[in-house]
Design an enzyme around this catalytic site. Structure first.
Site, PDB file in Angstrom:
ATOM      1  CG  HIS A   1     -50.506   1.561  30.994  1.00  0.00           C
ATOM      2  ND1 HIS A   1     -49.699   1.275  30.982  1.00  0.00           N
ATOM      3  CD2 HIS A   1     -51.372   2.854  32.517  1.00  0.00           C
ATOM      4  CE1 HIS A   1     -49.506   2.681  31.719  1.00  0.00           C
ATOM      5  NE2 HIS A   1     -50.305   3.107  32.427  1.00  0.00           N
ATOM      6  CD  GLU A   2     -55.049   2.776  32.707  1.00  0.00           C
ATOM      7  OE1 GLU A   2     -55.444   3.099  33.662  1.00  0.00           O
ATOM      8  OE2 GLU A   2     -54.898   3.452  32.287  1.00  0.00           O
TER       9      GLU A   2
ATOM     10  CG  HIS B   1     -52.352   2.997  37.096  1.00  0.00           C
ATOM     11  ND1 HIS B   1     -50.938   3.894  37.370  1.00  0.00           N
ATOM     12  CD2 HIS B   1     -52.144   3.561  35.524  1.00  0.00           C
ATOM     13  CE1 HIS B   1     -50.136   4.842  36.032  1.00  0.00           C
ATOM     14  NE2 HIS B   1     -50.829   4.499  34.781  1.00  0.00           N
TER      15      HIS B   1
ATOM     16  CD  GLU C   1     -47.539   6.025  33.230  1.00  0.00           C
ATOM     17  OE1 GLU C   1     -48.566   6.440  34.824  1.00  0.00           O
ATOM     18  OE2 GLU C   1     -47.215   5.551  32.488  1.00  0.00           O
TER      19      GLU C   1
END
Lengths: 526, 526
Positions: free
Chosen positions: A289-290, A293, A319
């Site tokens: 997830h990170e 980003h 997001e």
């Protein structure tokens, strides 16, 4: 005047006009450069703020808190005074009058800088400071109230925070409800009405799908996730995946913090995670997830470093990048066809009797629950929708703070079929957002899911064999597509324009509903 | 006028005067507060710069260099513009006119702020930028020249650096030689003449002592230092020692970097070291050295946070704190009486056949060598004196850049009896300082040794059984004495006043010579 003289006058007139035009162009370009250099200084100082936050959450010694507060306050004061300086407004006004002499990138930068400058100028410094002071008090009360599951002690602080946010909204201006002005901070040009429409669509698709899944005879076996997965090996696997999907390790880091996040800009993008030895999926999907980003930040165009053209278009689009990698890619079978052997190699004991199909079902397990941050992919949006509807009704006056816990619990039952046992960690007090005045922020999470699905289908349209590529461990085309269509655009286009250009249609929930239905129908044999 | 009316007039006159006096006092105090708040902002931003440097040398990813450069430049530009702002000068001028209405601490702050402001105002921004640009170029050339041991390629860059430094000195002003203006940056009010006097004293004592040591039949056995000392255990031992001597782990950190340093202020003071598994004394004494610096910073008075009263009085006094702990305390037998059992416990194999007396002799081994940073305690100053004399003669015009290598080598032979085999890492190009324009910096290292010895004898005078306390592991009285006499004074007194108050006499080299003679006579049975 004879003809020759007249011609000469005309000619000299042309020359004069040409010279004036050259002078204006030169002036406009030098004004533009001044604007950019001022904005760039703010970006650079903003990146220092990001680093101070990273440091605070990863390595800062406990007694550094007070000094860190002073450092952050000093920087934010400087950035605020820079962006609200009269010269900034003069430059923008002058350049807006000569818009035609700027190229389209320059016009886009100017538009976005004006947007930021307007927001900053409109909110009076005394209100900024009052909100900052009340946030500290409110946060402290929230921490205790949450621990004691005591909403009533938090209520008056929340009440005051809402009234401060209403004041802020009045200064910012809005067409519909005050919440629109707050949403606009995170999702430019989106409103409560935008989200009501999108979320009604999602509810209409998700709620029946959820019922079907819960009725399905397919049940995920998840006990093996509770076995022991040593943290250092989780980290090793996470770093393998990061590198394979395109994270540039020379321009970033992976560290540990209580609350995972991504911070930094071009050249230095840092992500964090936390490890639970008896729940490897948390760090693993957290890291992906990170990394999503981080890939957005690392993918910005270095030629536009420090300008809006090397900044994310909105919180929701940011997001979308994390969700696309975390959910649409990393929770899929093609992804695990690639990484399963490596995972088994690192955790031979824990996964000895587990097949890849079991793993994929387990990490996609759907189960309504009480806490947003622990929710599965499908029910996550229902947590967000509930919060959004509450915010909308609080700001339209339909809902009062004192009714909040009851409304929260009623909606939890209605959407998720679960009843919070208390108002604390498992109830209305679970999230930090409202104590800090972050109203209008939640919807960006779901907008991320929606945009991710729409981008995903567009990518599959452009790259029909992309899932085969993923299964073989070749992620470069996925990244290249995102680079071209999202990352390198920065704030060149608005979010809606960007989605239209990348996907050929306006942002809408249809692809997301389709994706969820296809995915979970297959997994749960619906 | 009747008596009553006259009395009333007098009275009202008194009231008016009293009121005026109250108003002036109020004005002066509010001006003073404005001055302090401006200075404090600069301190806080300075601490951000310190953190950026720490980050750069410990954790920053390689591609972060360019962004870091922009961040540092933005911050230094802001601090410079703040300290040179006309309002700063106005405030100081106004307050200087009402000096009598400020208390002594306030007067000291004002004096020190004026000092910093004057320096900043006097150097034109274009020169600051030219020096900064030339430093980058010069550093790059130095790195190559050092690697190739090729002084001639570096010479023209050094020539230019010296001429830039001369210009800077002209702007700053000086009474004797231009070098005085540069020394003053690191050691306020000290001059080349000050150091010539101190260093001649040191040479007169050290050179004969060195000859005697080299002729002594006592030879240190050092081979056991080359055995294996695992880095994690070195760190563990270092952390034990740090904590025991008073480092507050909640207000600081220990990390690893190529070049060890200490950075930070009250609340967040970070030190670094590097580990060599076959030379444990390097990290060990390195950690204690940096802890000495850190204890100074951690010992500042929090009530004066962000003002000159919570800042080090000079570079040399900062160095006195690191040297006092590293050399006078940690290289002494009492210290090892306390820590020897723990050291043997951590490195049982390497130290199995070593006695504490052997260890103490080994870590105090005197051996003339070519490289300053590897020099022992006694010969270290000779490296510094050589550099200082060269700087002095370069700036007085007695020495030209082209003669530098010859002079360097001649002095190495004269003072240390060793001949550099080349001009590179083992010769005139070994130090980074000159490539960055840091002329006048070296003497502070030796001033640190001199001040450390003088403070040490004063401490022993005040605390006669302090060595017994150290041997028993009780360091609190040492720290308390340093806190009272040095740390908590900040820049309240000048360096010379502080030394006079703490030791009862002016700063001089006598105690240092006495200390070296006593110590090495005992170790080498002279």
């Amino acid at each position: 005047m004879d003809q020759a003289a007249e011609n000469s006058t005309i000619l000299s007139g042309c020359i004069t006009h040409h010279q004036e035009w050259v002078d204006i162009m030169k002036d406009v370009q030098s004004l533009y450069q001044e604007l950019i250099s001022k904005y760039k200084e703010c970006s650079v100082l903003g990146s220092v703020t990001g680093l101070l936050h990273w440091d605070m959450q990863t390595v800062m010694p406990p007694k550094g808190t007070e000094l860190r507060g002073e450092q952050l306050a000093a920087l934010s004061g400087i950035v605020h005074s820079r962006i609200t300086a009269p010269r900034m407004d003069e430059l923008l006004t002058e350049l807006e009058a000569h818009r035609g002499e700027l190229d389209s990138d320059q016009q886009a930068c100017m538009r976005e800088i004006r947007r930021d400058q307007k927001r900053a100028v409109r909110i009076p410094q005394e209100l900024v400071e009052e909100i900052s002071r009340h946030s500290s008090a409110c946060h402290e009360v929230w921490v205790k109230a949450r621990a004691n599951a005591d909403f009533s002690s938090f209520a008056p602080y929340l009440e005051k925070m809402i009234s401060l946010m209403r004041r802020q909204a009045e200064y910012l201006g809005y067409a519909g409800t005050p919440l629109d002005a707050l949403i606009d901070q995170f999702e430019p040009d989106a409103t409560a009405a935008t989200f009501t429409r999108l979320f009604d669509e999602i509810k209409a698709a998700n709620l029946p799908l959820l019922r079907k899944i819960l009725d399905s005879p397919v049940k995920a076996e998840r006990r093996f996730l509770e076995r022991e997965y040593p943290a250092d090996r989780q980290k090793q696997f996470g770093e393998d995946v990061m590198r394979r999907i395109g994270f540039d390790g020379d321009g970033g880091r992976l560290d540990t913090s209580v609350h995972p996040f991504c911070a930094g800009i071009l050249g230095d993008v840092r992500i964090t995670t936390r490890y639970n030895v008896n729940a490897p999926q948390q760090a693993l999907f957290g890291i992906i997830h990170e990394t999503g980003h981080a890939l957005y930040e690392q993918g910005m165009d270095p030629a536009h470093f420090g300008t809006p053209l090397a900044e994310a278009v909105s919180y929701g689009l940011h997001e979308s990048q994390s969700r696309l990698w975390e959910n649409l890619i990393a929770r899929s079978m093609p992804f695990w066809k690639c990484f399963w052997p490596r995972l088994k190699e690192l955790f031979p004991a824990a996964l000895s009797d587990v097949a890849v199909e079991q793993w994929v079902l387990a990490v996609n397990h759907v189960q309504p629950s009480l806490v947003r941050v622990e929710a599965d992919e499908l029910t996550y949006d229902l947590h967000i929708i509930l919060r959004f509807e509450i915010e909308r009704d609080l700001f339209s006056g339909k809902l009062s703070v004192s009714d909040l816990p009851r409304t929260w619990n009623r909606k939890m039952e209605e959407y998720l079929g679960v009843t919070p046992p208390n108002d604390g960690k498992e109830g209305v007090l679970q999230d930090v957002h409202w104590s800090g005045g972050s109203f209008g922020y939640f919807p960006s999470y779901s907008l991320g899911n929606i945009a991710a699905a729409q981008l995903w289908y567009a990518m599959r349209r452009d790259l029909p064999d992309i899932e085969r590529k993923i299964a073989s461990g070749a992620f470069d085309q996925v990244l290249a597509w995102l680079r071209t269509n999202v990352h390198r655009q920065g704030r060149r286009y608005t979010r809606d324009e960007l989605m239209q250009r990348a996907t050929g249609k306006p942002l809408g929930a249809a692809d997301y509903s389709r994706y969820l239905t296809e995915k979970f129908s297959a997994l749960y044999k619906l």
